[in-house]
Motif scaffolding. Structure first.
Motif, PDB file in Angstrom:
ATOM      1  N   GLU A   1       0.810  -1.220   0.000  1.00  0.00           N
ATOM      2  CA  GLU A   1       0.000   0.000   0.000  1.00  0.00           C
ATOM      3  C   GLU A   1       0.842   1.268   0.000  1.00  0.00           C
ATOM      4  N   HIS A   2       2.155   1.137   0.191  1.00  0.00           N
ATOM      5  CA  HIS A   2       3.070   2.296   0.139  1.00  0.00           C
ATOM      6  C   HIS A   2       2.596   3.402   1.066  1.00  0.00           C
ATOM      7  N   LYS A   3       2.501   3.126   2.361  1.00  0.00           N
ATOM      8  CA  LYS A   3       2.063   4.140   3.324  1.00  0.00           C
ATOM      9  C   LYS A   3       3.189   5.149   3.549  1.00  0.00           C
ATOM     10  N   THR A   4       3.052   6.347   2.963  1.00  0.00           N
ATOM     11  CA  THR A   4       4.101   7.373   3.047  1.00  0.00           C
ATOM     12  C   THR A   4       3.574   8.712   3.530  1.00  0.00           C
ATOM     13  N   ASN A   5       2.326   8.789   3.960  1.00  0.00           N
ATOM     14  CA  ASN A   5       1.775  10.061   4.417  1.00  0.00           C
ATOM     15  C   ASN A   5       2.044  10.236   5.909  1.00  0.00           C
ATOM     16  N   PHE A   6       3.019  11.088   6.226  1.00  0.00           N
ATOM     17  CA  PHE A   6       3.377  11.344   7.618  1.00  0.00           C
ATOM     18  C   PHE A   6       3.373  12.845   7.860  1.00  0.00           C
ATOM     19  N   SER A   7       3.111  13.216   9.112  1.00  0.00           N
ATOM     20  CA  SER A   7       3.011  14.633   9.449  1.00  0.00           C
ATOM     21  C   SER A   7       4.353  15.346   9.296  1.00  0.00           C
ATOM     22  N   THR A   8       5.462  14.670   9.590  1.00  0.00           N
ATOM     23  CA  THR A   8       6.785  15.271   9.476  1.00  0.00           C
ATOM     24  C   THR A   8       7.733  14.283   8.806  1.00  0.00           C
ATOM     25  N   TYR A   9       8.851  14.806   8.343  1.00  0.00           N
ATOM     26  CA  TYR A   9       9.869  13.951   7.724  1.00  0.00           C
ATOM     27  C   TYR A   9      10.433  12.962   8.740  1.00  0.00           C
ATOM     28  N   GLN A  10      10.630  13.437   9.984  1.00  0.00           N
ATOM     29  CA  GLN A  10      11.181  12.578  11.025  1.00  0.00           C
ATOM     30  C   GLN A  10      10.239  11.417  11.335  1.00  0.00           C
ATOM     31  N   ALA A  11       8.918  11.689  11.356  1.00  0.00           N
ATOM     32  CA  ALA A  11       7.946  10.618  11.618  1.00  0.00           C
ATOM     33  C   ALA A  11       8.013   9.551  10.531  1.00  0.00           C
ATOM     34  N   GLY A  12       8.156   9.981   9.276  1.00  0.00           N
ATOM     35  CA  GLY A  12       8.285   9.031   8.181  1.00  0.00           C
ATOM     36  C   GLY A  12       9.560   8.213   8.272  1.00  0.00           C
ATOM     37  N   LYS A  13      10.640   8.851   8.722  1.00  0.00           N
ATOM     38  CA  LYS A  13      11.919   8.165   8.873  1.00  0.00           C
ATOM     39  C   LYS A  13      11.845   7.101   9.960  1.00  0.00           C
ATOM     40  N   VAL A  14      11.217   7.444  11.084  1.00  0.00           N
ATOM     41  CA  VAL A  14      11.064   6.490  12.181  1.00  0.00           C
ATOM     42  C   VAL A  14      10.190   5.317  11.757  1.00  0.00           C
ATOM     43  N   SER A  15       9.095   5.615  11.040  1.00  0.00           N
ATOM     44  CA  SER A  15       8.195   4.553  10.595  1.00  0.00           C
ATOM     45  C   SER A  15       8.901   3.611   9.620  1.00  0.00           C
ATOM     46  N   LYS A  16       9.710   4.164   8.729  1.00  0.00           N
ATOM     47  CA  LYS A  16      10.442   3.329   7.779  1.00  0.00           C
ATOM     48  C   LYS A  16      11.437   2.434   8.496  1.00  0.00           C
ATOM     49  N   ARG A  17      12.109   2.961   9.513  1.00  0.00           N
ATOM     50  CA  ARG A  17      13.077   2.168  10.262  1.00  0.00           C
ATOM     51  C   ARG A  17      12.391   1.018  11.001  1.00  0.00           C
ATOM     52  N   GLN A  18      11.241   1.316  11.598  1.00  0.00           N
ATOM     53  CA  GLN A  18      10.511   0.264  12.307  1.00  0.00           C
ATOM     54  C   GLN A  18       9.972  -0.779  11.329  1.00  0.00           C
ATOM     55  N   HIS A  19       9.553  -0.323  10.136  1.00  0.00           N
ATOM     56  CA  HIS A  19       9.055  -1.249   9.118  1.00  0.00           C
ATOM     57  C   HIS A  19      10.164  -2.210   8.677  1.00  0.00           C
ATOM     58  N   ASN A  20      11.378  -1.675   8.453  1.00  0.00           N
ATOM     59  CA  ASN A  20      12.502  -2.530   8.058  1.00  0.00           C
ATOM     60  C   ASN A  20      12.851  -3.521   9.162  1.00  0.00           C
ATOM     61  N   GLN A  21      12.736  -3.067  10.414  1.00  0.00           N
ATOM     62  CA  GLN A  21      13.052  -3.956  11.525  1.00  0.00           C
ATOM     63  C   GLN A  21      12.044  -5.095  11.621  1.00  0.00           C
ATOM     64  N   ARG A  22      10.794  -4.807  11.346  1.00  0.00           N
ATOM     65  CA  ARG A  22       9.777  -5.866  11.361  1.00  0.00           C
ATOM     66  C   ARG A  22      10.049  -6.894  10.270  1.00  0.00           C
ATOM     67  N   MET A  23      10.526  -6.451   9.116  1.00  0.00           N
ATOM     68  CA  MET A  23      10.871  -7.389   8.046  1.00  0.00           C
ATOM     69  C   MET A  23      12.066  -8.258   8.455  1.00  0.00           C
ATOM     70  N   LYS A  24      13.053  -7.661   9.136  1.00  0.00           N
ATOM     71  CA  LYS A  24      14.205  -8.442   9.594  1.00  0.00           C
ATOM     72  C   LYS A  24      13.785  -9.474  10.636  1.00  0.00           C
ATOM     73  N   ASN A  25      12.871  -9.083  11.539  1.00  0.00           N
ATOM     74  CA  ASN A  25      12.376 -10.034  12.538  1.00  0.00           C
ATOM     75  C   ASN A  25      11.628 -11.178  11.877  1.00  0.00           C
ATOM     76  N   LEU A  26      10.893 -10.854  10.801  1.00  0.00           N
ATOM     77  CA  LEU A  26      10.187 -11.893  10.059  1.00  0.00           C
ATOM     78  C   LEU A  26      11.177 -12.885   9.460  1.00  0.00           C
ATOM     79  N   ALA A  27      12.271 -12.371   8.910  1.00  0.00           N
ATOM     80  CA  ALA A  27      13.270 -13.258   8.318  1.00  0.00           C
ATOM     81  C   ALA A  27      13.875 -14.186   9.368  1.00  0.00           C
ATOM     82  N   GLU A  28      14.138 -13.672  10.561  1.00  0.00           N
ATOM     83  CA  GLU A  28      14.684 -14.524  11.627  1.00  0.00           C
ATOM     84  C   GLU A  28      13.711 -15.634  12.001  1.00  0.00           C
TER      85      GLU A  28
END
Length: 684
Positions: free
Chosen positions: A299-326
């Motif tokens: 769904e490409h969720k990219t609508n965030f109130s600030t740039y920093q919020a989008g950066k944090v969300s992207k980092r958490q999203h990548n971490q969830r993918m890494k946890n899935l791989a483990e």
């Protein structure tokens, strides 16, 4: 968020009566009363009257001039609280009003009442919270901040017949009710827990329940994707206004680990390879959390109130993918702890496969990434969402990056920690241990219970108070005790008002305990007899014992305790653990949450995560109080955090997970908290 003006459009008087009672209940969401101030005040006045009545009955306005009614309403103000000291101990006494931020900036309900149950109706007039002029407020705050000429509900109350000359008295009482206050004593019925500080002195803590958090959890536990259960309270009106509003049936988070009862062997993996031709964990791939994550990627969720919020969300999203791989590669991780050459049948079956290359750490990275990415998408083709998820270009890249991250981590050199002595107790059992981690959480016992257990053991072993030791817990078995049926069901209007079975809040736990010390082995008596002699006989309210083995009329206790002088010996002991055992490990530091709502989102979205009580946050500065079991005492609210149950193979292979599996108690001037080697210090 409900709007009272829309709800009042119902014409039926009986339906309107039930609607008002439900809307202003302590366990309901906030309601906007703008435009309906008169009806709100009329409801609050009628709410103080016991018995059956209509909440829109205007004859109750005569009470506004009754001095006896004024006295009853003012009497409850000194017992308005933000933290319930009586839950679940109804005989405890005292009142706590403690709110760190500006009260008018809150977004949820925080007020409650717990004193005389006969006044439970009277308290509703002052503590009922709602939204007025865009702010969460109540009548106790309206009286406390009253100024003539301002838009205030007190003026509306005067128009309805309230004597204006009584306002100064109400303002004085209500202002005093909103001041920070903590009891200067500890009631004999209050629970107290002792913890050791860095200076060797003890501090006593009395856990209290934050009304705001209990209300949030009660509503969250009803949502889909969140596991909850009901805790029953006897005589709810004697405990508090919130418990009374729920009829004594309070919803709590309920996360009980499922560990399995059979040790996984290489024969199982051999059959899986012959039948399915892969070693991926399908249970993790086909979980609800995984499908939700994959759909979020598309769904490409990219609508965030600030740039920093989008950066944090992207980092958490990548971490969830890494946890899935483990989680997907948990079977391969298990085999990496084995010597494949010692299993000829398995060794020959894997001949020439990428799986064998990864197990033996002799693989080419990109070829292995392409191989496992293709396998994952072949499995997605078998799911009910195959037309959407399988071989989507966006998903191919995301899954490939997660697989690459896992393989790179496995190929890195393994680090070892410093010189420690490890004590490993195998198969300890706690019968009837309390599974209520805190007042709104059922599942794994509080980590503070394990910490206290270790502290008592070390005190007997070393003869001195030790605050530097850390410990790890490996759960082997987790059985809840079944509840019992009620004597009879209570029905009203053909609706069952109570459940048929009361769930037990206790269970039986079998676990391994690993204690890490920096003491040289030569200075201590590490004989098995002495180590078991130093063990406490209780854990989390349960009786500690060892499993019984042997045949009929010849039983014997299984007692096995090992000591390791370095980490290599420790990992050798971990390799011998049952594959269904699970270490309680801190979650990855990249996963953050700042509120109970965000914690619930992580629980809903992340596979294999469990909430647990990690400590206590002090209310005010610890001090001496009469009745305390230590020289220093503090009232404190629970600190809920998240942990992940990881396999022994993951602990052996991954040094980061191994560090996060060892816990240490930290006592500061603000809190008592259990932290790990790579701690995620997020708690709510």
């Amino acid at each position: 968020m409900a709007v009272l003006d829309e709800l009042m459009k119902k014409t039926d008087r009986n339906k309107k009566n039930e609607m008002l009672k439900r809307t202003f209940s302590a366990d309901a969401d906030l309601v906007v009363i703008d435009g309906r101030e008169y009806e709100t005040l009329l409801f609050l006045i009628n709410r103080t009257i016991k018995g059956k009545k209509y909440f829109t009955d205007e004859t109750s306005l005569n009470l506004l001039k009754d001095e006896a009614w004024h006295s009853d309403v003012l009497k409850v103000t000194e017992w308005i609280h933000t933290h319930n000291l009586k839950c679940p101990y109804s005989k405890a006494d005292g009142c706590i009003f403690y709110y760190e931020e500006a009260l008018h900036l809150r977004k949820t309900k925080v007020l409650g009442y717990a004193k005389d149950s006969k006044q439970i109706n009277k308290c509703q007039f002052m503590v009922t919270e709602f939204i007025y002029n865009g702010t969460v407020t109540s009548l106790v705050e309206q009286f406390a901040s009253y100024k003539n000429g301002e838009n205030n509900l007190v003026d509306k109350l005067v128009e309805a017949g309230f004597p204006k000359e009584r306002i100064p008295l109400f303002k004085e009482k209500c202002s005093a009710a909103l001041e920070v206050r903590l009891p200067d004593f500890v009631h004999k019925h209050c629970k107290q827990v002792r913890f050791i500080q860095r200076n060797g002195e003890y501090i006593a803590i009395t856990p209290v329940v934050k009304t705001e958090t209990q209300q949030i959890v009660h509503n969250l536990a009803k949502e889909s994707g969140i596991y909850g259960s009901t805790v029953f309270h006897y005589r709810p009106s004697s405990i508090g206004s919130f418990i009374s509003a729920t009829g004594g049936r309070v919803r709590c988070l309920s996360y009980h680990p499922s560990l399995g009862d059979k040790d996984k062997t290489t024969d199982y993996l051999f059959r899986q390879w012959n039948y399915k031709h892969h070693l991926l964990n399908e249970r993790a791939l086909f979980s609800k959390q995984t499908f939700k994550l994959l759909f979020e990627v598309l769904e490409h969720k990219t609508n965030f109130s600030t740039y920093q919020a989008g950066k944090v969300s992207k980092r958490q999203h990548n971490q969830r993918m890494k946890n899935l791989a483990e989680d997907l590669f948990s079977e391969i991780t298990f085999l990496k702890t084995k010597e494949i050459k010692e299993y000829p049948e398995l060794h020959s079956a894997f001949a020439g496969s990428r799986e064998r290359e990864v197990i033996e750490e002799s693989f080419e990275l990109e070829e292995a990434v392409n191989h496992f990415t293709r396998q994952i998408h072949e499995l997605l083709e078998k799911s009910e969402h195959h037309q959407i998820l399988a071989y989507e270009p966006v998903l191919i890249d995301e899954v490939g990056n997660a697989v690459r991250s896992y393989l790179l981590k496995q190929s890195q050199p393994k680090e070892t920690s410093g010189n420690f002595v490890y004590i490993h107790f195998e198969r300890l059992q706690a019968y009837g241990a309390k599974l209520q981690s805190n007042s709104y959480l059922l599942g794994i016992p509080s980590l503070t219970a394990f910490s206290g257990f270790v502290h008592v053991f070390l005190l007997k072993l070393l003869g001195v108070k030790n605050t530097d030791a850390s410990f790890a817990i490996a759960l082997r078995r987790f059985d809840r005790r079944s509840g019992h049926p009620l004597a009879k069901q209570i029905c009203k209007n053909n609706v069952v008002k109570n459940d048929t079975v009361i769930d037990s809040q206790h269970g039986d736990i079998e676990f391994d305990l690993i204690i890490r010390l920096d003491q040289p082995a030569t200075t201590l008596d590490f004989s098995e007899r002495n180590l078991y002699r130093c063990l406490p006989n209780r854990l989390a309210g349960g009786i500690l014992s060892s499993p019984i083995a042997g045949v009929y009329q010849k039983p014997s206790l299984v007692r096995r305790c090992n000591t390791y002088e370095d980490e290599i010996e420790l990992l050798g002991g971990f390799r011998k653990l049952s594959s269904c055992a699970r270490f309680i490990s801190d979650i990855d530091p990249e996963i953050s949450y700042n509120s109970m709502q965000e914690l619930a989102e992580v629980l809903r979205d992340t596979y294999g995560v469990f909430p647990v009580n990690k400590g206590f946050k002090f209310l005010g500065v610890p001090q001496f109080r009469q009745g305390s079991i230590a020289d220093t005492h503090a009232y404190a609210e629970p600190m809920t955090g998240l942990v992940k149950l990881v396999s022994p193979a993951s602990v052996v292979i991954n040094p980061e997970i191994r560090n996060r599996s060892f816990w240490r108690m930290q006592v500061s001037k603000y809190s008592v908290e259990l932290t790990s080697g790579e701690s995620n210090d997020r708690t709510v």
